[in-house]
Write a protein that holds these residues in place. Structure first.
Motif, PDB file in Angstrom:
ATOM      1  N   ASP A   1      37.299  32.976  47.161  1.00  0.00           N
ATOM      2  CA  ASP A   1      38.156  34.073  47.529  1.00  0.00           C
ATOM      3  C   ASP A   1      37.654  34.521  48.936  1.00  0.00           C
ATOM      4  N   VAL A   2      38.461  35.307  49.603  1.00  0.00           N
ATOM      5  CA  VAL A   2      38.437  35.983  50.814  1.00  0.00           C
ATOM      6  C   VAL A   2      37.606  37.143  50.630  1.00  0.00           C
ATOM      7  N   VAL A   3      36.527  37.293  51.292  1.00  0.00           N
ATOM      8  CA  VAL A   3      35.746  38.586  51.024  1.00  0.00           C
ATOM      9  C   VAL A   3      35.564  39.263  52.664  1.00  0.00           C
TER      10      VAL A   3
ATOM     11  N   GLU B   1      37.509  34.869  62.311  1.00  0.00           N
ATOM     12  CA  GLU B   1      37.263  33.932  61.135  1.00  0.00           C
ATOM     13  C   GLU B   1      37.365  34.619  59.970  1.00  0.00           C
ATOM     14  N   TYR B   2      37.978  33.972  58.731  1.00  0.00           N
ATOM     15  CA  TYR B   2      37.936  34.637  57.268  1.00  0.00           C
ATOM     16  C   TYR B   2      36.895  34.100  56.919  1.00  0.00           C
ATOM     17  N   PHE B   3      36.206  34.655  55.907  1.00  0.00           N
ATOM     18  CA  PHE B   3      35.009  34.149  55.006  1.00  0.00           C
ATOM     19  C   PHE B   3      35.489  34.211  53.703  1.00  0.00           C
ATOM     20  N   PHE B   4      35.252  33.051  53.101  1.00  0.00           N
ATOM     21  CA  PHE B   4      35.429  32.899  51.450  1.00  0.00           C
ATOM     22  C   PHE B   4      34.147  32.585  51.003  1.00  0.00           C
ATOM     23  N   TYR B   5      34.028  33.319  49.826  1.00  0.00           N
ATOM     24  CA  TYR B   5      32.615  33.224  49.148  1.00  0.00           C
ATOM     25  C   TYR B   5      32.923  32.526  47.825  1.00  0.00           C
ATOM     26  N   ASP B   6      32.011  32.005  46.852  1.00  0.00           N
ATOM     27  CA  ASP B   6      32.120  31.883  45.642  1.00  0.00           C
ATOM     28  C   ASP B   6      32.271  33.177  44.744  1.00  0.00           C
ATOM     29  N   CYS B   7      33.256  33.304  44.084  1.00  0.00           N
ATOM     30  CA  CYS B   7      33.571  34.810  43.569  1.00  0.00           C
ATOM     31  C   CYS B   7      33.276  34.538  41.989  1.00  0.00           C
ATOM     32  N   SER B   8      32.914  33.328  41.498  1.00  0.00           N
ATOM     33  CA  SER B   8      33.026  33.116  39.895  1.00  0.00           C
ATOM     34  C   SER B   8      31.822  34.124  39.406  1.00  0.00           C
TER      35      SER B   8
ATOM     36  N   LEU C   1      46.388  24.255  45.579  1.00  0.00           N
ATOM     37  CA  LEU C   1      45.193  24.894  45.941  1.00  0.00           C
ATOM     38  C   LEU C   1      45.682  26.053  46.375  1.00  0.00           C
ATOM     39  N   LEU C   2      46.592  26.024  47.629  1.00  0.00           N
ATOM     40  CA  LEU C   2      46.852  27.394  48.136  1.00  0.00           C
ATOM     41  C   LEU C   2      47.580  28.282  47.074  1.00  0.00           C
ATOM     42  N   SER C   3      48.163  27.628  46.244  1.00  0.00           N
ATOM     43  CA  SER C   3      48.836  28.600  45.142  1.00  0.00           C
ATOM     44  C   SER C   3      47.670  29.319  44.243  1.00  0.00           C
ATOM     45  N   VAL C   4      47.052  28.534  43.891  1.00  0.00           N
ATOM     46  CA  VAL C   4      45.691  29.036  43.120  1.00  0.00           C
ATOM     47  C   VAL C   4      44.936  30.268  44.016  1.00  0.00           C
ATOM     48  N   LEU C   5      44.568  29.730  45.365  1.00  0.00           N
ATOM     49  CA  LEU C   5      43.980  30.751  46.194  1.00  0.00           C
ATOM     50  C   LEU C   5      44.769  32.031  46.296  1.00  0.00           C
ATOM     51  N   LYS C   6      46.093  31.869  46.680  1.00  0.00           N
ATOM     52  CA  LYS C   6      46.889  33.101  46.861  1.00  0.00           C
ATOM     53  C   LYS C   6      46.992  34.000  45.352  1.00  0.00           C
ATOM     54  N   ALA C   7      47.068  33.370  44.372  1.00  0.00           N
ATOM     55  CA  ALA C   7      47.260  34.112  42.915  1.00  0.00           C
ATOM     56  C   ALA C   7      45.935  34.983  42.908  1.00  0.00           C
ATOM     57  N   ARG C   8      44.688  34.415  43.179  1.00  0.00           N
ATOM     58  CA  ARG C   8      43.089  34.902  43.226  1.00  0.00           C
ATOM     59  C   ARG C   8      43.118  36.046  44.167  1.00  0.00           C
TER      60      ARG C   8
ATOM     61  N   ASN D   1      40.874  44.111  45.864  1.00  0.00           N
ATOM     62  CA  ASN D   1      39.590  44.908  46.405  1.00  0.00           C
ATOM     63  C   ASN D   1      38.796  44.322  47.221  1.00  0.00           C
ATOM     64  N   ARG D   2      38.595  42.889  47.142  1.00  0.00           N
ATOM     65  CA  ARG D   2      37.619  41.997  47.723  1.00  0.00           C
ATOM     66  C   ARG D   2      38.051  41.907  49.347  1.00  0.00           C
ATOM     67  N   HIS D   3      38.984  42.250  49.600  1.00  0.00           N
ATOM     68  CA  HIS D   3      39.679  41.926  51.088  1.00  0.00           C
ATOM     69  C   HIS D   3      40.658  42.782  51.407  1.00  0.00           C
ATOM     70  N   GLN D   4      40.481  44.049  51.382  1.00  0.00           N
ATOM     71  CA  GLN D   4      41.325  45.226  51.839  1.00  0.00           C
ATOM     72  C   GLN D   4      41.632  45.014  53.268  1.00  0.00           C
ATOM     73  N   GLY D   5      42.845  45.284  53.620  1.00  0.00           N
ATOM     74  CA  GLY D   5      43.447  45.177  55.048  1.00  0.00           C
ATOM     75  C   GLY D   5      43.438  43.701  55.506  1.00  0.00           C
ATOM     76  N   ILE D   6      43.492  42.697  54.707  1.00  0.00           N
ATOM     77  CA  ILE D   6      43.730  41.101  54.950  1.00  0.00           C
ATOM     78  C   ILE D   6      45.063  40.953  54.301  1.00  0.00           C
TER      79      ILE D   6
END
Length: 188
Positions: A64-66, A74-81, A16-23, A29-34
């Motif tokens: 994905d992190v938004v 805290e980091y916020f993840f949203y469904d980005c499908s 899962l971490l590998s999938v999240l990192k690739a995304r 552009n969804r998380h500039q500066g993070i």
């Protein structure tokens, strides 16, 4: 598979971490500066949050992190499908709406699914913020958090993106459609 419902095996976590990192890297552009390393460290310190992200991923949410809240850390993840998650469609809004249906009941409801997954249904504000990061729900729609006063009257809110605009609508909470599901958020 791990016996504890809220924990992933080390192999599942690594995958899962590998999938999240690739995304994360594909959609910078969804998380500039993070930085991903900081996100990963936070996830590894909170395995129950990783389990929730796994549930988001398994139901087609493509989390994905938004954003990052500097006050809470805290980091916020949203469904980005691109469209509302496939594994969360054809559901009514909440348990009361599900119970009220006598015929043609959907399999589940958005509020209970979100609770089970350990996530929150997006608010209108979050939904509008998501739409600034891309075009989502151009063919589908997503239930969003609904004020209690509307819910008490049997209604619920949903949103979509059409004609270059975010639209917020209302419907009976007991309604369900093949193209309507819900998007979630997770704080880590």
């Amino acid at each position: 598979m791990n016996i504890n419902k809220n924990a992933l095996s080390s192999e599942e976590s690594a995958k899962l971490l590998s999938v999240l990192k690739a995304r994360f890297e594909k959609n910078i552009n969804r998380h500039q500066g993070i930085e991903w390393a900081s996100v990963q460290a936070k996830l590894e310190a909170n395995p129950e949050k990783l389990w929730s992200l796994h549930e988001m991923e398994e139901t087609g949410g493509e989390p994905d992190v938004v954003s990052y809240d500097e006050i809470t850390g805290e980091y916020f993840f949203y469904d980005c499908s691109e469209e509302t998650p496939k594994g969360r469609r054809s559901i009514c809004f909440d348990g009361a709406a599900l119970a009220s249906r006598k015929e043609h009941r959907p399999a589940n409801n958005a509020v209970d699914m979100a609770t089970y997954m350990g996530i929150e249904i997006l608010t209108e504000e979050q939904y509008r913020a998501l739409q600034k990061l891309g075009k989502f729900d151009t063919k589908t729609s997503s239930w969003i958090q609904t004020p209690a006063a509307i819910g008490k009257l049997g209604g619920a809110l949903f949103a979509d993106f059409r004609y270059g605009t975010v639209f917020i609508y209302h419907n009976g909470a007991e309604s369900y459609y093949a193209a309507r599901g819900f998007r979630g958020s997770l704080r880590v």
